[in-house]
Design a protein around this motif. Structure first.
Motif, PDB file in Angstrom:
ATOM      1  N   VAL A 105       0.826  -1.213   0.000  1.00 40.34           N
ATOM      2  CA  VAL A 105       0.000   0.000   0.000  1.00 40.34           C
ATOM      3  C   VAL A 105       0.856   1.258   0.000  1.00 40.34           C
ATOM      4  CG1 VAL A 105      -2.027  -1.099   1.028  1.00 40.34           C
ATOM      5  CG2 VAL A 105      -0.299  -0.110   2.514  1.00 40.34           C
ATOM      6  N   ILE A 106       1.995   1.230   0.687  1.00 42.01           N
ATOM      7  CA  ILE A 106       2.884   2.401   0.666  1.00 42.01           C
ATOM      8  C   ILE A 106       3.356   2.668  -0.758  1.00 42.01           C
ATOM      9  CG2 ILE A 106       5.113   3.313   1.410  1.00 42.01           C
ATOM     10  CD1 ILE A 106       4.761   1.877   4.051  1.00 42.01           C
ATOM     11  N   THR A 107       3.656   1.612  -1.473  1.00 42.65           N
ATOM     12  CA  THR A 107       4.189   1.752  -2.830  1.00 42.65           C
ATOM     13  C   THR A 107       3.133   2.173  -3.834  1.00 42.65           C
ATOM     14  OG1 THR A 107       5.862   0.059  -2.364  1.00 42.65           O
ATOM     15  CG2 THR A 107       5.395   0.534  -4.680  1.00 42.65           C
ATOM     16  N   SER A 108       1.898   1.668  -3.687  1.00 43.11           N
ATOM     17  CA  SER A 108       0.935   1.798  -4.780  1.00 43.11           C
ATOM     18  C   SER A 108      -0.384   2.487  -4.455  1.00 43.11           C
ATOM     19  CB  SER A 108       0.622   0.397  -5.336  1.00 43.11           C
ATOM     20  OG  SER A 108       1.790  -0.271  -5.727  1.00 43.11           O
ATOM     21  N   SER A 109      -0.791   2.560  -3.217  1.00 43.80           N
ATOM     22  CA  SER A 109      -2.151   3.026  -2.939  1.00 43.80           C
ATOM     23  C   SER A 109      -2.360   4.494  -3.331  1.00 43.80           C
ATOM     24  CB  SER A 109      -2.510   2.855  -1.464  1.00 43.80           C
ATOM     25  OG  SER A 109      -3.816   3.375  -1.229  1.00 43.80           O
ATOM     26  N   PRO A 110      -3.354   4.760  -4.179  1.00 43.22           N
ATOM     27  CA  PRO A 110      -3.660   6.150  -4.541  1.00 43.22           C
ATOM     28  C   PRO A 110      -4.357   6.908  -3.412  1.00 43.22           C
ATOM     29  CG  PRO A 110      -5.273   4.681  -5.534  1.00 43.22           C
ATOM     30  CD  PRO A 110      -4.248   3.804  -4.873  1.00 43.22           C
ATOM     31  N   LEU A 111      -4.737   6.193  -2.349  1.00 49.37           N
ATOM     32  CA  LEU A 111      -5.476   6.813  -1.249  1.00 49.37           C
ATOM     33  C   LEU A 111      -4.562   7.416  -0.188  1.00 49.37           C
ATOM     34  CD1 LEU A 111      -8.228   4.078  -0.887  1.00 49.37           C
ATOM     35  CD2 LEU A 111      -8.444   6.307  -1.980  1.00 49.37           C
ATOM     36  N   LEU A 112      -3.279   7.088  -0.236  1.00 51.24           N
ATOM     37  CA  LEU A 112      -2.346   7.682   0.721  1.00 51.24           C
ATOM     38  C   LEU A 112      -2.015   9.104   0.268  1.00 51.24           C
ATOM     39  CD1 LEU A 112       0.180   4.814   1.569  1.00 51.24           C
ATOM     40  CD2 LEU A 112      -1.557   5.815   3.061  1.00 51.24           C
ATOM     41  N   GLN A 113      -2.362  10.074   1.097  1.00 49.33           N
ATOM     42  CA  GLN A 113      -2.100  11.470   0.790  1.00 49.33           C
ATOM     43  C   GLN A 113      -0.707  11.874   1.268  1.00 49.33           C
ATOM     44  OE1 GLN A 113      -4.570  13.164  -0.993  1.00 49.33           O
ATOM     45  NE2 GLN A 113      -5.408  11.078  -1.014  1.00 49.33           N
ATOM     46  N   ASN A 114      -0.265  13.056   0.835  1.00 49.93           N
ATOM     47  CA  ASN A 114       1.055  13.534   1.253  1.00 49.93           C
ATOM     48  C   ASN A 114       1.189  13.555   2.771  1.00 49.93           C
ATOM     49  OD1 ASN A 114       1.782  13.883  -1.402  1.00 49.93           O
ATOM     50  ND2 ASN A 114       1.359  16.079  -1.446  1.00 49.93           N
ATOM     51  N   ALA A 115       0.140  13.995   3.464  1.00 48.24           N
ATOM     52  CA  ALA A 115       0.188  14.055   4.932  1.00 48.24           C
ATOM     53  C   ALA A 115       0.347  12.662   5.531  1.00 48.24           C
ATOM     54  CB  ALA A 115      -1.080  14.718   5.467  1.00 48.24           C
ATOM     55  N   ASP A 116      -0.275  11.657   4.912  1.00 50.47           N
ATOM     56  CA  ASP A 116      -0.145  10.280   5.400  1.00 50.47           C
ATOM     57  C   ASP A 116       1.289   9.793   5.236  1.00 50.47           C
ATOM     58  OD1 ASP A 116      -2.932  10.219   5.854  1.00 50.47           O
ATOM     59  OD2 ASP A 116      -3.298   9.634   3.779  1.00 50.47           O
ATOM     60  N   LEU A 117       1.890  10.103   4.090  1.00 51.08           N
ATOM     61  CA  LEU A 117       3.262   9.665   3.817  1.00 51.08           C
ATOM     62  C   LEU A 117       4.254  10.373   4.741  1.00 51.08           C
ATOM     63  CD1 LEU A 117       3.017   9.642  -0.073  1.00 51.08           C
ATOM     64  CD2 LEU A 117       3.070   7.640   1.431  1.00 51.08           C
ATOM     65  N   ILE A 118       4.032  11.653   4.992  1.00 54.76           N
ATOM     66  CA  ILE A 118       4.912  12.390   5.914  1.00 54.76           C
ATOM     67  C   ILE A 118       4.788  11.824   7.323  1.00 54.76           C
ATOM     68  CG2 ILE A 118       5.273  14.640   7.009  1.00 54.76           C
ATOM     69  CD1 ILE A 118       4.550  15.899   4.286  1.00 54.76           C
ATOM     70  N   ARG A 119       3.575  11.440   7.701  1.00 55.26           N
ATOM     71  CA  ARG A 119       3.383  10.816   9.019  1.00 55.26           C
ATOM     72  C   ARG A 119       4.184   9.517   9.130  1.00 55.26           C
ATOM     73  NH1 ARG A 119      -1.627   7.412  10.515  1.00 55.26           N
ATOM     74  NH2 ARG A 119      -1.297   6.900  12.684  1.00 55.26           N
ATOM     75  N   LEU A 120       4.212   8.737   8.053  1.00 56.54           N
ATOM     76  CA  LEU A 120       5.002   7.502   8.055  1.00 56.54           C
ATOM     77  C   LEU A 120       6.487   7.820   8.228  1.00 56.54           C
ATOM     78  CD1 LEU A 120       3.279   5.526   5.155  1.00 56.54           C
ATOM     79  CD2 LEU A 120       3.257   4.919   7.573  1.00 56.54           C
ATOM     80  N   LEU A 121       6.951   8.882   7.596  1.00 59.93           N
ATOM     81  CA  LEU A 121       8.363   9.260   7.709  1.00 59.93           C
ATOM     82  C   LEU A 121       8.722   9.629   9.146  1.00 59.93           C
ATOM     83  CD1 LEU A 121       8.723  11.461   4.508  1.00 59.93           C
ATOM     84  CD2 LEU A 121       9.730   9.200   4.878  1.00 59.93           C
ATOM     85  N   ILE A 122       7.762  10.159   9.888  1.00 54.58           N
ATOM     86  CA  ILE A 122       8.027  10.611  11.255  1.00 54.58           C
ATOM     87  C   ILE A 122       7.792   9.508  12.279  1.00 54.58           C
ATOM     88  CG2 ILE A 122       7.266  12.234  13.049  1.00 54.58           C
ATOM     89  CD1 ILE A 122       6.608  14.191  10.778  1.00 54.58           C
TER      90      ILE A 122
END
Length: 373
Positions: A105-122
């Motif tokens: 899902v991290i690689t492909s999901s179109p539902l992950l928004q920029n804020a979601d990805l930044i949250r994963l980074l933190i």
């Protein structure tokens, strides 16, 4: 001849279907729940759910997935990775699961928004951060977060992502990072967004093989560049401007290093008031300031004002708010003044006993009145 009355085709997502799904979801059998999870997924794949059932569907998916076995969660992650009908809450839950489950899902999901990805980074593990950095078509806000955090393996993964939206400023920072992160150099020499100016900078600290690779893309005269670098260095070293720039660079690097340490300790739940005393004893004033800010949820500006106030009262309130004992504060204040040029000043105040909550409230109230601090 009698006419046979045919039953009209049933809507895949009518009220009866939803009621049946809710009834099945209440089963206590793990096998029933897992079969239901896969059946609902198959139903969604063949008949994307209408908006009216989305909230109920989200509740069903979350309830079932939270109790599903690892292999079921993995299968679900792989099946919904590329779809746009999945509940966003489900996608985010799977993205925070163990990395093998999260990666699709991290690689492909179109539902992950920029804020979601930044949250994963933190918040997520290093493996999750690498997966984010490798995500195709990574947007610039996420790219900038990765570059600013400067985690070696994550920025190296980003440099290998040719589809990421890496802006000119981010590319310059990556080249700067490559001075200390050797793994960045090879992917940067091949990156399509490396320009001639940055290539000349990168050229100075790569090995011979990578120099040849850069030389094939850009017209760089090795002897001429080396002579220019040496001449510039000879002229610059010892000048007031060079010394000032070097000092600023060292200050920024030290502050960034202390900030990363505080962030890591806080993320691991290991940030304690005792670090304040240790930082002062080791004469690491930036670490003291950033630890105090992180422990109290204060801004860096508020801590700065408290330390440089005409009275020690704001600093006292901030320290009590984060759990420093009143008896310890006197010695702590002595160390702070040694490292800050005598600040805070000796304006009159009284160290009255109070709870951490009361001290925090009083500190925030005081910070709303700049004239008093």
């Amino acid at each position: 001849m009698s006419v046979v009355q045919l039953e009209p085709p049933r809507d895949a997502w009518d009220d009866r279907t939803v009621s049946e799904l809710l009834a099945l979801a209440s089963s206590r059998s793990a096998d029933d729940r897992q079969r239901l999870l896969l059946n609902v997924t198959s139903l969604c794949e063949s008949n994307p759910p209408p908006p009216k059932v989305a909230p109920l569907l989200s509740d069903i998916f979350l309830a079932l997935t939270a109790q599903a076995e690892r292999d079921i969660r993995l299968a679900l992650s792989e099946r919904i990775a590329g779809v746009d009908w999945a509940p966003p809450a489900l996608v985010n839950m799977l993205a925070l699961d163990e990395i093998e489950i999260a990666r699709p899902v991290i690689t492909s999901s179109p539902l992950l928004q920029n804020a979601d990805l930044i949250r994963l980074l933190i918040e997520a593990t290093l493996e999750h951060q690498i997966a984010v950095a490798r995500r195709p078509q990574l947007a610039r806000p996420v790219v900038d977060t990765i570059v600013d955090r400067a985690e070696p393996v994550t920025v190296t993964a980003l440099a290998s992502n040719r589809t990421a939206d890496i802006g000119e400023d981010a590319m310059r920072k990556l080249v700067d990072h490559s001075r200390r992160i050797a793994g960045l150099r090879a992917p940067l020499t091949r990156h399509p967004r490396l320009n001639e100016q940055l290539a000349q900078q990168l050229y100075q600290w790569v090995g011979q093989a990578l120099r040849q690779s850069i030389g094939e893309r850009f017209r760089i005269d090795d002897a001429q560049l080396n002579a220019a670098v040496q001449d510039a260095a000879a002229k610059a070293v010892g000048s007031p401007e060079w010394r000032a720039m070097s000092a600023r660079t060292e200050d920024r690097a030290r502050i960034d290093a202390e900030r990363r340490l505080v962030e890591k300790l806080q993320a691991a739940g290991q940030l304690r008031p005792g670090l304040l005393v240790r930082a002062l004893r080791e004469q690491r004033f930036e670490l003291f300031e950033q630890t105090l800010a992180a422990l109290g949820g204060f801004s860096e500006a508020q801590v700065h004002h408290a330390i440089r106030a005409p009275t020690a009262e704001p600093l006292y309130l901030a320290c009590i708010a984060v759990g420093v004992d009143k008896a310890v504060f006197a010695s702590l204040l002595v160390e702070v003044r040694k490292l800050s040029g005598g600040m805070p000043a000796d304006g009159g105040w009284k160290a009255t006993p109070m709870s951490a909550h009361a001290a925090s409230r009083a500190f925030h109230q005081m910070m709303q009145k700049p004239a008093t601090v």
